[in-house]
Write an enzyme that holds these catalytic residues in place. Structure first.
Site, mmCIF file in Angstrom:
data_model
loop_
_atom_site.group_PDB
_atom_site.id
_atom_site.type_symbol
_atom_site.label_atom_id
_atom_site.label_comp_id
_atom_site.label_asym_id
_atom_site.label_seq_id
_atom_site.Cartn_x
_atom_site.Cartn_y
_atom_site.Cartn_z
ATOM 1 N N ASP A 138 0.255 -1.269 0.245
ATOM 2 C CA ASP A 138 0.592 0.073 0.112
ATOM 3 C C ASP A 138 0.812 1.736 -0.096
ATOM 4 O O ASP A 138 1.396 1.255 0.924
ATOM 5 C CB ASP A 138 -0.802 -0.050 1.098
ATOM 6 C CG ASP A 138 -1.806 -1.049 1.363
ATOM 7 O OD1 ASP A 138 -1.476 -2.213 0.936
ATOM 8 O OD2 ASP A 138 -3.048 -0.912 1.510
ATOM 9 N N ASN A 183 -11.040 -0.560 -0.074
ATOM 10 C CA ASN A 183 -12.044 0.054 0.587
ATOM 11 C C ASN A 183 -11.874 1.082 -0.103
ATOM 12 O O ASN A 183 -12.569 2.296 0.580
ATOM 13 C CB ASN A 183 -11.710 -0.066 1.566
ATOM 14 C CG ASN A 183 -11.095 0.250 2.705
ATOM 15 O OD1 ASN A 183 -9.434 0.143 2.291
ATOM 16 N ND2 ASN A 183 -10.706 1.020 4.191
ATOM 17 N N HIS A 184 -10.996 1.709 -0.313
ATOM 18 C CA HIS A 184 -11.186 3.818 -0.676
ATOM 19 C C HIS A 184 -10.332 4.339 -1.649
ATOM 20 O O HIS A 184 -10.684 5.108 -2.851
ATOM 21 C CB HIS A 184 -9.865 4.483 -0.077
ATOM 22 C CG HIS A 184 -9.838 4.131 1.825
ATOM 23 N ND1 HIS A 184 -10.725 4.642 2.287
ATOM 24 C CD2 HIS A 184 -9.135 3.658 2.611
ATOM 25 C CE1 HIS A 184 -10.631 4.839 3.666
ATOM 26 N NE2 HIS A 184 -9.601 4.092 3.671
ATOM 27 N N HIS A 216 -6.940 -7.213 -0.494
ATOM 28 C CA HIS A 216 -7.056 -5.830 0.605
ATOM 29 C C HIS A 216 -7.808 -5.992 1.687
ATOM 30 O O HIS A 216 -9.478 -6.444 1.377
ATOM 31 C CB HIS A 216 -7.379 -5.518 0.009
ATOM 32 C CG HIS A 216 -7.269 -3.552 -0.029
ATOM 33 N ND1 HIS A 216 -5.938 -3.400 0.280
ATOM 34 C CD2 HIS A 216 -8.147 -2.636 0.759
ATOM 35 C CE1 HIS A 216 -5.664 -1.851 0.928
ATOM 36 N NE2 HIS A 216 -6.614 -1.725 1.584
ATOM 37 N N HIS A 269 -3.204 -4.009 2.884
ATOM 38 C CA HIS A 269 -4.836 -3.206 3.826
ATOM 39 C C HIS A 269 -3.733 -3.182 4.666
ATOM 40 O O HIS A 269 -3.963 -1.667 5.709
ATOM 41 C CB HIS A 269 -5.793 -3.752 3.949
ATOM 42 C CG HIS A 269 -6.446 -2.806 4.396
ATOM 43 N ND1 HIS A 269 -7.465 -2.050 4.715
ATOM 44 C CD2 HIS A 269 -8.070 -3.390 5.558
ATOM 45 C CE1 HIS A 269 -8.181 -1.230 5.462
ATOM 46 N NE2 HIS A 269 -8.369 -2.309 5.770
ATOM 47 N N HIS A 280 -0.995 -2.625 6.158
ATOM 48 C CA HIS A 280 0.075 -1.917 6.726
ATOM 49 C C HIS A 280 1.105 -2.566 6.927
ATOM 50 O O HIS A 280 2.079 -1.812 7.149
ATOM 51 C CB HIS A 280 -0.511 -0.268 7.176
ATOM 52 C CG HIS A 280 -1.654 0.812 5.919
ATOM 53 N ND1 HIS A 280 -1.515 1.674 6.190
ATOM 54 C CD2 HIS A 280 -1.868 0.327 4.863
ATOM 55 C CE1 HIS A 280 -2.105 2.215 4.860
ATOM 56 N NE2 HIS A 280 -2.869 0.842 4.193
#
Length: 257
Positions: free
Chosen positions: A8, A67-68, A148, A173, A175
Site C-alpha cells: 500500500d 476499500n478507498h 485487501h 490493507h 500496512h
C-alpha cells in the site's frame, strides 16, 4: 519471470519512496513486471489522475485498489480509460471499474485480480468466497490475487481455497508487513500482508500524535505523516512452468535496508 508487488502506497511519502527506490530494485533483481496497491496514494485515500500517471511514469505496470477506491471522485472521470487499474470485484455493482485484467510481460499472460475482504470491513462489500469461483478458471499463465482485507484468517483461507488455480495470493490493507511468506503446496505464493510503502514513523501512515489523541477518545482527525519513509513489497520468482519457486520480502526503512 520475476514479479514485484509493492505494498500500500500512502501519500506523498509513499510516492517519493517509489520514485527513490523502484528503479534500483527493478535493476538489481531483474524484475519483469511491477504491481502496486495504490488505494491510499492520493492524500491517504483514493487515487487521482495525476498520481495514476505518476505511477505509470515510474514503471508500474498494474495498480490495485481497496476499500478507498472511490474516495476521490475524480476517479470516475478517468476510470474507463485507466487500463492499468484493477478494482475489487466484490464492490457494489453500481460502481465502475475492471476487477481482473490480463497484462503481457516476458512472453507471459499475467492476470491480476483484486478483491476485498469482508471480516471487520465495510458491510457494503460482498463475501469474496461467494464470487471468487468465476475468476479462477480464466485464461492466463500467471494469476495473482490482491486480497485487501483486515483479517489474516480470511486472507489465509482464501489462499488455500484458491491454491490449485492461482499462482499468488497477496494480502494488503493492514500496512504492516508479515513474516509468513510461503509457497503453498508448491503451487501458490502467499503472504498475509505485503506491508506499506509510506511514512515509517507513523501509525499505518498516519501522524502518531493525531492517532494517539484519537485513541484516547479525543476528537482528532487522522493526518498523514510526512516524516521518513519506507518501501515494502515482495518479489516472486516463477519457473518456466509458471510455478512460484520463491517469495522474498523487501523492506527498506530507517531500521531495515
Amino acid at each position: 519471470m520475476k514479479i514485484l508487488f509493492i505494498g500500500d502506497v500512502v501519500g506523498a511519502v509513499g510516492r517519493e519512496m517509489v520514485e527513490d527506490h523502484l528503479y534500483c530494485i527493478k535493476k538489481e533483481h531483474d524484475i519483469d513486471f511491477v504491481i502496486a496497491n495504490v488505494e491510499n496514494a492520493t492524500h491517504g485515500k483514493g487515487l487521482n489522475r495525476k498520481h495514476y500517471d505518476f505511477f505509470i511514469f515510474q514503471g508500474i505496470d498494474c495498480m490495485t485498489m481497496g476499500n478507498h477506491t472511490f474516495d476521490k471522485k475524480e476517479l470516475f472521470d478517468f476510470i474507463d480509460e485507466a487500463d492499468r487499474l484493477v478494482v475489487p470485484f466484490n464492490r457494489p455493482k453500481t460502481l465502475p471499474g475492471t476487477a481482473s485484467r490480463v497484462f503481457h510481460a516476458g512472453g507471459k499472460k499475467i492476470r491480476v485480480t483484486n478483491v476485498l475482504g469482508c471480516v471487520f470491513m465495510d458491510s457494503r462489500y460482498a463475501n469474496p468466497f461467494d464470487e471468487i469461483d468465476r475468476y479462477l478458471d480464466l485464461e492466463q499463465d500467471i494469476h495473482i490475487i490482491d486480497i485487501h482485507a483486515e483479517a489474516t484468517s480470511e486472507k489465509i483461507a482464501l489462499a488455500y481455497y484458491c491454491r490449485d488455480k492461482v499462482q499468488a495470493v497477496l494480502g494488503t490493507h493492514t500496512h504492516v508487513q508479515t513474516a509468513d511468506e510461503r509457497i503453498i503446496d508448491g503451487k501458490t505464493a502467499f503472504i498475509s500482508d505485503v506491508g506499506m510503502t509510506g511514512p515509517y514513523l507513523s501509525s499505518l501512515g498516519c501522524d502518531l500524535d493525531s492517532v494517539i489523541l484519537r485513541m484516547r477518545g479525543l476528537n482528532s482527525k487522522f493526518m498523514i505523516s510526512e516524516n521518513s519513509g519506507q518501501f515494502a513489497g515482495v518479489i516472486i520468482e516463477f519457473d518456466e512452468a509458471n510455478r512460484p519457486v520463491s517469495i522474498e520480502r523487501v523492506l527498506i526503512n530507517d531500521d531495515h535496508h
